[in-house]
Design an enzyme around this catalytic site. Structure first.
Site, PDB file in Angstrom:
ATOM      1  N   SER A 107       0.782  -1.236   0.000  1.00 13.45           N
ATOM      2  CA  SER A 107       0.000   0.000   0.000  1.00 13.45           C
ATOM      3  C   SER A 107       0.812   1.283   0.000  1.00 13.45           C
ATOM      4  O   SER A 107       0.227   2.372  -0.049  1.00 13.45           O
ATOM      5  CB  SER A 107      -0.972  -0.007   1.174  1.00 13.45           C
ATOM      6  OG  SER A 107      -2.038  -0.878   0.887  1.00 13.45           O
ATOM      7  N   THR A 173      -6.002 -17.551  -4.459  1.00 13.15           N
ATOM      8  CA  THR A 173      -6.596 -16.836  -5.582  1.00 13.15           C
ATOM      9  C   THR A 173      -5.747 -15.638  -5.957  1.00 13.15           C
ATOM     10  O   THR A 173      -5.445 -15.409  -7.136  1.00 13.15           O
ATOM     11  CB  THR A 173      -8.026 -16.384  -5.244  1.00 13.15           C
ATOM     12  OG1 THR A 173      -8.823 -17.537  -4.965  1.00 13.15           O
ATOM     13  CG2 THR A 173      -8.651 -15.621  -6.403  1.00 13.15           C
ATOM     14  N   TYR A 203     -10.191   2.425   6.544  1.00 14.54           N
ATOM     15  CA  TYR A 203      -9.241   2.140   5.473  1.00 14.54           C
ATOM     16  C   TYR A 203      -9.831   1.111   4.519  1.00 14.54           C
ATOM     17  O   TYR A 203     -10.268   0.042   4.926  1.00 14.54           O
ATOM     18  CB  TYR A 203      -7.942   1.619   6.083  1.00 14.54           C
ATOM     19  CG  TYR A 203      -6.818   1.498   5.097  1.00 14.54           C
ATOM     20  CD1 TYR A 203      -5.908   2.536   4.940  1.00 14.54           C
ATOM     21  CD2 TYR A 203      -6.664   0.360   4.330  1.00 14.54           C
ATOM     22  CE1 TYR A 203      -4.866   2.429   4.045  1.00 14.54           C
ATOM     23  CE2 TYR A 203      -5.631   0.246   3.431  1.00 14.54           C
ATOM     24  CZ  TYR A 203      -4.724   1.277   3.287  1.00 14.54           C
ATOM     25  OH  TYR A 203      -3.702   1.171   2.392  1.00 14.54           O
ATOM     26  N   SER A 204      -9.843   1.434   3.234  1.00 12.52           N
ATOM     27  CA  SER A 204     -10.404   0.543   2.225  1.00 12.52           C
ATOM     28  C   SER A 204      -9.655   0.715   0.906  1.00 12.52           C
ATOM     29  O   SER A 204      -9.640   1.807   0.325  1.00 12.52           O
ATOM     30  CB  SER A 204     -11.889   0.830   2.010  1.00 12.52           C
ATOM     31  OG  SER A 204     -12.387   0.119   0.902  1.00 12.52           O
ATOM     32  N   GLY A 345       3.189  -0.645   3.862  1.00  7.99           N
ATOM     33  CA  GLY A 345       2.394  -1.566   3.064  1.00  7.99           C
ATOM     34  C   GLY A 345       2.718  -3.011   3.351  1.00  7.99           C
ATOM     35  O   GLY A 345       3.803  -3.337   3.832  1.00  7.99           O
TER      36      GLY A 345
END
Length: 390
Positions: A107, A173, A203-204, A345
């Site tokens: 991130s 995945t 946070y999204s 991140g």
């Protein structure tokens, strides 16, 4: 990714009881007391003193906390940059950790995306307080979700209320599947809004997928190309890039990244994954020293006009942590006074923490597995504080 039920906030927006994918778990904590008495396989640059506290902290993360490797780049008060490594770069072969090796930066990518958005704001191509609907008509819709009510600013500051998609995509995945950005939105919008726009903070990564799509709509070019032209090449970040679709590798010398699904599960090699589930929210690759250069240049005004940099640094509080979230940029308090600015991140295989101060100090630390224990993340955060305050 593994289950998370950590106290405090995590910038992945992982929901309790759901599995996360690409995150920036930034549990902001006061500088922790490092356990320094154990020696782990480690090296430091010749410029670093033998009893260097950063090296000792990396050793402790490897030997005491069981992380395969840790590496750091620190620019001190004297202006000198020191590079450190600890542990092994490959558990199978015992190979050394490459000094300043490339890692997936998760991130931290959000800050790059935010910079591009704010450059476009400065150019008059995006309105910071314009509605998402202006650029992506009809796309952002769901239960309690409406792009006609959400601003670009709210996307960048995580005050939009958009639900996160990360918890719905499992480890294997993400490792093998390529996701189109709009597929990620489809996953997110199965959930209702977390709150009405502007009425909370959560946070999204969904926010930054939408922001990346806005950049692409406005410029007619991919977000990867815009980041490369506007940030990477402009600053000469020679070891930083946004992987092309389908590229699961890391180009330059790097320590292998490992992942465990739970605290008692074995480590698995997750070096090669498809980072598309991170995209504009978490897909990039870089080195500690390049990340330091990026944040230092950003704070120095080399990427944004003063007005947009001031907007970026205008924060909302994150609970009672002492940290604040601006527009893709976080402030965290330092034990020696003042704050540092950065992001951090994680993505399966790697976790990075760090930032820079207004007077030019910078530190970034990477480890080659996401800690399964909140206390380890706090020690990692504490080591950033140690590096910046010594």
């Amino acid at each position: 990714m593994r289950e998370q039920a950590w106290r405090g906030f995590r910038t992945s927006g992982r929901r309790s009881g759901r599995r996360g994918v690409v995150s920036a778990a930034i549990a902001v904590a006061a500088a922790g007391v490092m356990t320094m008495g154990v020696v782990a396989p480690a090296t430091a640059s010749a410029a670093a003193p033998r009893a260097d506290t950063v090296q000792q902290g990396l050793n402790a993360l490897v030997r005491g906390d069981g992380l395969p490797a840790a590496l750091a780049s620190v620019k001190g008060r004297d202006g000198r940059t020191r590079t450190y490594t600890a542990g092994v770069g490959d558990l199978a072969t015992g190979a050394k950790v490459p000094a300043d090796g490339q890692v997936r930066i998760g991130s931290n990518t959000k800050t790059f995306t935010a910079v591009v958005v704010l450059q476009l704001v400065a150019e008059g191509k995006i309105g910071l307080d314009a509605k998402v609907e202006t650029y992506l008509p009809g796309l952002v819709r769901g239960e309690g979700i409406d792009g006609r009510d959400i601003t670009v600013r709210q996307l960048l500051q995580h005050t939009s209320g958009l639900p996160d998609y990360e918890g719905d995509i499992d480890d294997d995945t993400i490792r093998h599947r390529y996701f189109e950005p709009r597929e990620l939105l489809d996953v997110a919008f199965r959930h209702k809004a977390d709150f009405a726009p502007g009425k909370g903070w959560n946070y999204s990564s969904t926010n930054y997928v939408v922001a990346g799509l806005i950049v692409q709509k406005v410029t007619g070019r991919g977000i990867a190309a815009e980041i490369d032209q506007r940030v990477v090449k402009r600053l000469g970040l020679r070891h930083t890039y946004f992987p092309a679709p389908g590229d699961r590798t890391i180009r330059e010398p790097h320590p292998k990244g490992y992942h465990r699904a739970s605290a008692d599960a074995p480590l698995r090699d997750f070096t090669e994954i498809d980072p598309s589930a991170g995209w504009a929210a978490g897909g990039m690759i870089s080195t500690n020293s390049d990340i330091n250069r990026f944040f230092t240049a950003l704070l120095a005004g080399r990427l944004l006009p003063a007005a947009q940099l001031a907007e970026m640094r205008t924060t909302v509080p994150i609970g009672d942590t002492g940290a604040g979230y601006g527009l893709g940029l976080m402030s965290r308090p330092l034990s020696c006074g003042g704050v540092y600015w950065g992001h951090g991140g994680d993505i399966n295989g790697y976790e990075t923490r760090g930032g820079a101060t207004d007077d030019g100090r910078a530190a970034n630390i990477a480890v080659t597995a996401i800690p399964t224990d909140e206390a380890v993340t706090k020690r990692l955060e504490g080591l950033v504080d140690t590096a910046l305050c010594r």
